[in-house]
Design an enzyme around this catalytic site. Structure first.
Site, PDB file in Angstrom:
ATOM      1  N   GLU A 181       0.816  -1.205   0.000  1.00  0.00           N
ATOM      2  CA  GLU A 181       0.000   0.000   0.000  1.00  0.00           C
ATOM      3  C   GLU A 181       0.855   1.262   0.000  1.00  0.00           C
ATOM      4  OE1 GLU A 181      -2.977   0.167  -0.740  1.00  0.00           O
ATOM      5  OE2 GLU A 181      -3.497  -1.944  -0.558  1.00  0.00           O
TER       6      GLU A 181
ATOM      7  N   TYR B 126      -7.125   6.321   3.467  1.00  0.00           N
ATOM      8  CA  TYR B 126      -7.178   5.228   2.499  1.00  0.00           C
ATOM      9  C   TYR B 126      -6.357   4.023   2.962  1.00  0.00           C
ATOM     10  CZ  TYR B 126      -5.697   2.121  -1.052  1.00  0.00           C
ATOM     11  OH  TYR B 126      -5.394   0.956  -1.698  1.00  0.00           O
TER      12      TYR B 126
ATOM     13  N   ASP C  65     -10.172   4.926  -2.903  1.00  0.00           N
ATOM     14  CA  ASP C  65      -8.996   5.374  -3.631  1.00  0.00           C
ATOM     15  C   ASP C  65      -9.446   5.986  -4.955  1.00  0.00           C
ATOM     16  OD1 ASP C  65      -9.694   3.153  -5.132  1.00  0.00           O
ATOM     17  OD2 ASP C  65      -7.630   2.894  -5.791  1.00  0.00           O
TER      18      ASP C  65
ATOM     19  N   CYS D 216     -12.691   0.294 -15.777  1.00  0.00           N
ATOM     20  CA  CYS D 216     -13.218   1.660 -15.701  1.00  0.00           C
ATOM     21  C   CYS D 216     -12.060   2.627 -15.520  1.00  0.00           C
ATOM     22  CB  CYS D 216     -14.211   1.752 -14.537  1.00  0.00           C
ATOM     23  SG  CYS D 216     -15.240   3.241 -14.552  1.00  0.00           S
TER      24      CYS D 216
END
Length: 308
Positions: free
Chosen positions: A53, A136, A154, A209
């Site tokens: 992350e 996040y 995010d 997307c």
DNA sequence: TAGGCGTGGCA
DNA sequence: TTGCCAAGCCT
């Protein structure tokens, strides 16, 4: 087919106020198409998830992969990283960019060792208190590593929601309260499904997307998408914030730090002076690196990555 | 809260 | 070629 409405209509007037119709197709799509990434394997553990992350903050997956593998091989537990000087984290960070993340990850490892017995904490608030961990990342670690139920917002998820629910091509520049509320509303009730949903919506944004050219033909919720139903209107309004780079202090900082990463020997000022010809900006960039803790000045005009 | 903070691939 | 974009955080 009916679009999922983001407007503040009374629940009774909406056919699907919690967006439940989206859960199954998105999660089924994820089960079929998710990438096999090392930090998604069980053996990655919470530390592996946390390292990934940090590295993935503003950096693409393909560039993270090799550095991640080397990092986990060298520092398989937080205490292993905490035992080394912060400069070694900066060196191992390589060219991932935003090297302050390396410093913060080192600081997070030290805090985990000191405050949490060497284990990545499970509690969202305790995660949030670690350096470099924001809203996040805390939600992502709690969700992906520990299977908890948290809204994970995010840039990918925000874009998916903006399109599918909000009918807009792009989300706002900064995360809004309305987006947080929507994310909470759409979150499945039970923990494992919520965690799956978080990963699935992120993956959908990353693979289908996408920002520039979404592949709606492969989208599992294309028929439900508010943006498509509106005719896929182009973004209007103020331009999305761009980032300049050439000629900025950031570029100079990058060049200076690249020199220091390349050697364990303290580097003379004169060597650093060769990376940029404008002296005022050069000095400002070096001062900034020192005040950020990324560079340690020694006596005699020598510099190195920080040992403390 | 707007701006600073790296780097490189791609359309 | 040149912007745009990439799993944000901090002040």
């Amino acid at each position: 087919m009916t679009a999922i409405s983001a407007s503040a209509v009374p629940a009774a007037a909406s056919p699907d106020p919690d967006g439940a119709v989206l859960h199954r197709p998105v999660i089924d799509w994820f089960d079929a198409h998710a990438r096999d990434l090392p930090w998604r394997r069980p053996e990655a553990g919470a530390w592996g998830v946390m390292v990934s992350e940090f590295m993935l903050q503003q950096t693409p997956v393909n560039r993270v992969l090799p550095v991640y593998e080397q990092w986990l091989a060298r520092w398989p537990r937080p205490a292993d990283l905490a035992a080394e000087p912060p400069g070694e984290a900066v060196r191992a960070w390589g060219r991932l960019g935003y090297p302050r993340r390396a410093l913060r990850l080192h600081g997070a490892a030290a805090a985990i060792r000191e405050r949490h017995g060497g284990d990545v904490p499970r509690d969202h608030a305790q995660l949030l208190a670690l350096p470099g961990v924001g809203e996040y990342t805390a939600a992502a670690v709690a969700s992906f590593a520990y299977g908890q139920r948290h809204p994970v917002l995010d840039t990918n998820v925000r874009r998916v929601f903006a399109r599918a629910v909000g009918g807009a091509q792009y989300p706002p520049n900064a995360t809004t309260a309305a987006e947080r509320k929507l994310a909470r509303t759409l979150l499945p009730d039970d923990e494992p499904t919520a965690a799956r949903w978080a990963a699935a919506t992120m993956e959908l944004g990353a693979l289908v997307c996408t920002a520039r050219t979404p592949d709606c033909a492969r989208c599992p919720i294309a028929s439900l998408c508010a943006w498509r139903q509106a005719g896929s209107p182009e973004h209007d309004g103020p331009p999305r914030r761009g980032q300049t780079y050439a000629g900025t202090d950031r570029q100079v900082r990058g060049k200076l730090l690249a020199v220091l990463r390349g050697t364990v020997t303290p580097v003379p000022q004169a060597t650093l002076d060769q990376v940029w010809d404008e002296p005022v900006q050069r000095a400002r960039a070096l001062d900034g690196l020192v005040s950020d803790g990324l560079v340690e000045p020694l006596s005699g005009g020598l510099y190195r990555l920080p040992l403390t």
